[in-house]
Design an enzyme around this catalytic site. Structure first.
Site, PDB file in Angstrom:
ATOM      1  N   SER A   7       0.831  -1.197   0.000  1.00 47.76           N
ATOM      2  CA  SER A   7       0.000   0.000   0.000  1.00 47.76           C
ATOM      3  C   SER A   7       0.866   1.247   0.000  1.00 47.76           C
ATOM      4  CB  SER A   7      -0.891   0.014   1.236  1.00 47.76           C
ATOM      5  OG  SER A   7      -0.083   0.071   2.394  1.00 47.76           O
TER       6      SER A   7
ATOM      7  N   LYS B  59      -5.448   3.448   6.108  1.00 49.02           N
ATOM      8  CA  LYS B  59      -4.448   4.228   6.822  1.00 49.02           C
ATOM      9  C   LYS B  59      -4.585   5.709   6.539  1.00 49.02           C
ATOM     10  CE  LYS B  59      -0.165   3.157   4.366  1.00 49.02           C
ATOM     11  NZ  LYS B  59       1.109   2.526   4.492  1.00 49.02           N
TER      12      LYS B  59
ATOM     13  N   TYR C 217      -7.393 -10.018   0.781  1.00 51.49           N
ATOM     14  CA  TYR C 217      -6.597 -10.604  -0.301  1.00 51.49           C
ATOM     15  C   TYR C 217      -7.421 -11.613  -1.115  1.00 51.49           C
ATOM     16  CZ  TYR C 217      -2.062  -9.229   1.842  1.00 51.49           C
ATOM     17  OH  TYR C 217      -0.982  -8.554   2.344  1.00 51.49           O
TER      18      TYR C 217
ATOM     19  N   GLY D 198       4.975  -9.443   6.508  1.00 53.80           N
ATOM     20  CA  GLY D 198       5.687  -9.296   7.780  1.00 53.80           C
ATOM     21  C   GLY D 198       4.852  -9.928   8.893  1.00 53.80           C
ATOM     22  N   ASP D 199       5.492 -10.342   9.976  1.00 51.75           N
ATOM     23  CA  ASP D 199       4.713 -11.041  11.012  1.00 51.75           C
ATOM     24  C   ASP D 199       3.950 -10.075  11.928  1.00 51.75           C
ATOM     25  OD1 ASP D 199       6.770  -9.998  12.451  1.00 51.75           O
ATOM     26  OD2 ASP D 199       7.515 -11.904  13.239  1.00 51.75           O
ATOM     27  N   ASP D 200       3.983  -8.789  11.586  1.00 52.81           N
ATOM     28  CA  ASP D 200       3.278  -7.806  12.419  1.00 52.81           C
ATOM     29  C   ASP D 200       1.764  -7.926  12.322  1.00 52.81           C
ATOM     30  OD1 ASP D 200       3.868  -7.033   9.759  1.00 52.81           O
ATOM     31  OD2 ASP D 200       3.092  -5.036  10.172  1.00 52.81           O
TER      32      ASP D 200
ATOM     33  N   GLN E 164      -5.050  -5.890  11.490  1.00 55.11           N
ATOM     34  CA  GLN E 164      -4.846  -6.691  10.273  1.00 55.11           C
ATOM     35  C   GLN E 164      -5.074  -8.191  10.512  1.00 55.11           C
ATOM     36  OE1 GLN E 164      -1.994  -5.441   7.192  1.00 55.11           O
ATOM     37  NE2 GLN E 164      -0.807  -4.695   8.900  1.00 55.11           N
TER      38      GLN E 164
ATOM     39  N   ASP F  46     -26.528  29.664  17.499  1.00 57.58           N
ATOM     40  CA  ASP F  46     -26.033  29.495  16.128  1.00 57.58           C
ATOM     41  C   ASP F  46     -26.644  30.577  15.234  1.00 57.58           C
ATOM     42  OD1 ASP F  46     -25.028  28.446  13.776  1.00 57.58           O
ATOM     43  OD2 ASP F  46     -26.480  26.790  13.666  1.00 57.58           O
TER      44      ASP F  46
HETATM   45  C1  SPV Z   1     -24.534  23.064  11.188  1.00 61.50           C
HETATM   46  O1  SPV Z   1     -24.107  21.970  11.551  1.00 61.50           O
HETATM   47  O2  SPV Z   1     -24.229  24.097  11.734  1.00 61.50           O
HETATM   48  C2  SPV Z   1     -25.429  23.139  10.042  1.00 61.50           C
HETATM   49  C3  SPV Z   1     -26.234  21.979   9.684  1.00 61.50           C
HETATM   50  O3  SPV Z   1     -25.516  24.181   9.458  1.00 61.50           O
HETATM   51  S1  SPV Z   1     -27.723  22.131  10.431  1.00 61.50           S
HETATM   52  O4  SPV Z   1     -27.501  22.302  11.848  1.00 61.50           O
HETATM   53  O5  SPV Z   1     -28.501  20.966  10.148  1.00 61.50           O
HETATM   54  O6  SPV Z   1     -28.379  23.347   9.886  1.00 61.50           O
HETATM   55 MG    MG Z   2     -24.631  25.807  10.378  1.00 63.31          MG
END
Ligand code: SPV
Ligand code: MG
Length: 669
Positions: free
Chosen positions: A247, A282, A313, A328-330, A336, A442
């Protein structure tokens, strides 16, 4: 380490096969002779000096060795009385080149596979090749072994004996003792016996361990019948196939060493993990699949490279049925382990073998990994990754982060399920959660400088791409600055919603007064943002609030198409209904006209839909917008109440992480 190859004998039991050259030049396949194979394997194993004793066809042999053009320094020592003596005397003739040296000693008629020689050379003590699985030969060498140590070697020993071949690795101390005895024999005219007769006399002072190769090829050729057996076995060895999975995008000497070892087991196919598989388990690969493939294709010893689409695999093993899988044996422990268990099961179904080499935890390789992680966190590398992930996976997930700690949870949480590892692809810096963490509503009250500070806290400790909740984007004149700053910081996408005035959280819906912006104004904001942007990768996503504000599907779609036309790189459609139908309808109708513009959803209310279903419906980004905040808050509130109720903290202890866990939660750099 010097190689000593004994080639003075003629090998008359080979008949016409040795009528023109010594036995060691007998062809064992279309491309090699006994000797060319021995020399090539020695050179591959890093041996540079070869002392070769010669006898019959001395000149032919010397010329032949040089014609092979191998990186080897030869010292040829002719035994002038090869027809009257045994190889004990040839060794005696070469003694001045052999004293005080670590020696790998072999008869010139010995054919072995690469891994036999490699392990012999890696053996710490002096050793001799034996086999616990081969039948005891009537007339050939056997070794009497006690507690792993060789006590006697000869054709006459049958008790406590194992099949043995004249292939030794001898540390100088042991070798000097044996060589002294050989000299003593030869100087007292005892030149016709095996050198091992001399060894048997001093075996108590010369510690040679039995190195058991089991069924692997390591056979001498004395007769045409032996030759036929060896040819068949060799063809089988040459047809062996080996599979390894890689990888990595940082090839280092540790990888080259394991590839070299694996290639010695057979024709080596490397499965290169797809970008999707690498990033699921990862980190996002710094180099895309095609580049990693071509890197590995150009490594010596790699026969072919194929894609391994998943961590498992199984698919490739079932198609390829390789003789060996190398790792590797890890992986015996940790995440994993289930993958290893599955490999063992598939191998058992068709009789393949798992070869595991000790994993070396080299600090310099760990540093390299740290370096690649550090690279991923750089703004230029991080910024473009969201776009790449969307292209690669079609649907990506993001979870909210509002602090360094929640960022770490988003970065590091992984779940192993059905042989696959799952983790979040990106982080959502939510206005709701960022405000809530600061104890504020908000309503775009937390200013941009403070929001950028949150992004910075998260970025400092993570590498995953960031989607920023830009609220309304504010005034267009302000938004252009926001775009430039976010871009510079390495944020991948800003989502702005088509509202204006005092923004309130969408999940209030129509319970509060909210004003949707006009299509013209919002398009102008998008256009200004796109114009301000400096890189190609940064994305501006237009969030449509029509369904939240109950303005109907037609309005939502009209806006979506207008915003895309104005330059929006993605569309977010939001709803606060539990029933996902209106979101489904929007997605379906949008996709009828626009197959490519990424669609983002925030399924907080309509949370029954699985990521697979979103993918099938053509949604590209699924954001879990507030679950960490919503789960952390009640847990903390509960503990606060328990302490208040009990007037001590004891009762809350079981609900808390231990002190040890919390102080070690964040590892030091
Ligand atoms: C927020 O996470 O602030 C968003 C998404 O704007 S929501 O709260 O659903 O409006
Ligand atoms: Mg928002």
């Amino acid at each position: 380490m010097k190689a000593l190859i004994l080639n003075s004998g003629l090998g008359h039991r080979m008949g016409v096969l040795t009528s023109e050259h010594p036995k060691c030049m007998t062809e064992i396949s279309a491309k090699e002779t006994i000797l060319s194979r021995q020399l090539k394997l020695l050179a591959d194993a890093g041996v540079t000096d070869v002392v070769m004793t010669t006898g019959y066809y001395n000149e032919i042999l010397v010329n032949y060795c040089h014609s092979l053009n191998l990186k080897l320094q030869y010292t040829f020592v002719n035994n002038p009385i090869y027809d009257q003596t045994n190889y004990i005397y040839s060794i005696y003739c070469a003694k001045e080149y052999l004293r005080n040296e670590d020696i790998v000693l072999m008869h010139g008629d010995l054919v072995f596979e690469a891994s036999v020689l490699d392990e012999l050379l890696a053996f710490e003590k002096s050793c001799m090749k034996v086999s616990s699985t081969c039948a005891l030969p009537e007339k050939d060498f056997k070794a009497v072994v006690h507690d792993g140590r060789v006590e006697k070697i000869g054709v006459e020993f049958f008790n406590d004996a194992m099949e043995a071949q004249a292939l030794y690795k001898l540390n100088s101390q042991d070798w000097n003792v044996w060589l002294d005895k050989i000299c003593e024999y030869c100087e007292s005219n005892n030149r016709k016996c095996y050198a091992e007769v001399a060894f048997n006399e001093i075996s108590d002072q010369c510690e040679i361990m039995a190195y058991d190769v089991g069924n692997r090829l390591c056979t001498e050729i004395d007769t045409p019948e032996d030759l036929a057996v060896v040819k068949t076995k060799l063809a089988e060895v040459e047809n062996r196939t080996v599979y390894m999975c890689f990888s990595t995008d940082m090839i280092h000497s540790g990888h080259i060493a394991i590839i070299k070892k694996a290639a010695k087991l057979g024709r080596l196919t490397i499965g290169v993990l797809s970008d999707e598989a690498v990033s699921s388990y990862k980190r996002f690969p710094l180099l895309p699949y095609e580049e990693r493939k071509s890197l590995i294709e150009n490594i010596n010893g790699v026969y072919q490279v194929i894609e391994q689409k998943q961590l498992s695999y199984a698919e490739n093993l079932k198609t390829m049925k390789p003789t060996y899988v190398v790792h590797g044996d890890d992986w015996k422990e940790g995440f994993q382990k289930p993958i290893r268990d599955e490999v063992t099961k598939v191998l058992a179904e068709y009789g393949g073998t798992l070869v595991e080499y000790p994993y070396s935890k080299d600090a310099k390789y760990a540093d390299l990994d740290k370096l690649s992680r550090a690279q991923l966190a750089m703004p230029d590398v991080r910024r473009g990754r969201l776009k790449k992930l969307i292209n690669m996976k079609k649907t990506v997930t993001a979870i909210e982060a509002h602090s360094g700690l929640t960022g770490l949870i988003a970065e590091k949480t992984t779940v192993l399920q059905d042989g696959k590892t799952y983790q979040f692809d990106a982080m959502w810096v939510s206005s709701l959660c960022d405000s809530t963490a600061k104890g504020k509503p908000d309503i775009e009250l937390v200013d941009m400088t403070s929001r950028f500070r949150t992004i910075d806290d998260i970025m400092e400790v993570t590498t995953k791409p960031i989607i920023f909740d830009g609220d309304t984007g504010g005034l267009t004149e302000h938004f252009v600055y926001t775009v430039k700053t976010l871009e510079r910081m390495g944020v991948s996408m800003v989502i702005i919603e088509d509202k204006t005035g005092l923004k309130k959280n969408s999940l209030f819906g129509t319970e509060v007064e909210q004003t949707q912006d006009s299509i013209e104004n919002f398009c102008a904001k998008i256009q200004a943002g796109k114009k301000a942007q400096k890189t190609k990768e940064f994305m501006i996503c237009a969030r449509i609030e029509s369904l939240i504000l109950e303005r109907g599907m037609e309005d939502a779609l009209e806006r979506a198409f207008a915003f895309v036309k104005a330059g929006a790189d993605a569309i977010m459609i939001h709803s606060r209904k539990k029933d996902p139908t209106e979101i489904f309808t929007f997605v379906e109708r949008f996709r009828q006209q626009d197959a490519h513009t990424p669609i983002v959803v925030v399924p907080t209310s309509f949370n029954t839909v699985t990521e697979d279903e979103w993918k099938q419906r053509g949604v590209n980004v699924v954001i879990y917008a507030n679950q960490l905040t919503r789960s952390g808050f009640p847990a903390m509130q509960n503990v606060a109440k328990i302490i208040l109720t009990n007037h001590r903290a004891k009762e809350a202890d079981d609900l808390c992480m231990s002190i040890k866990e919390i102080i070690t939660l964040i590892p030091e750099e």
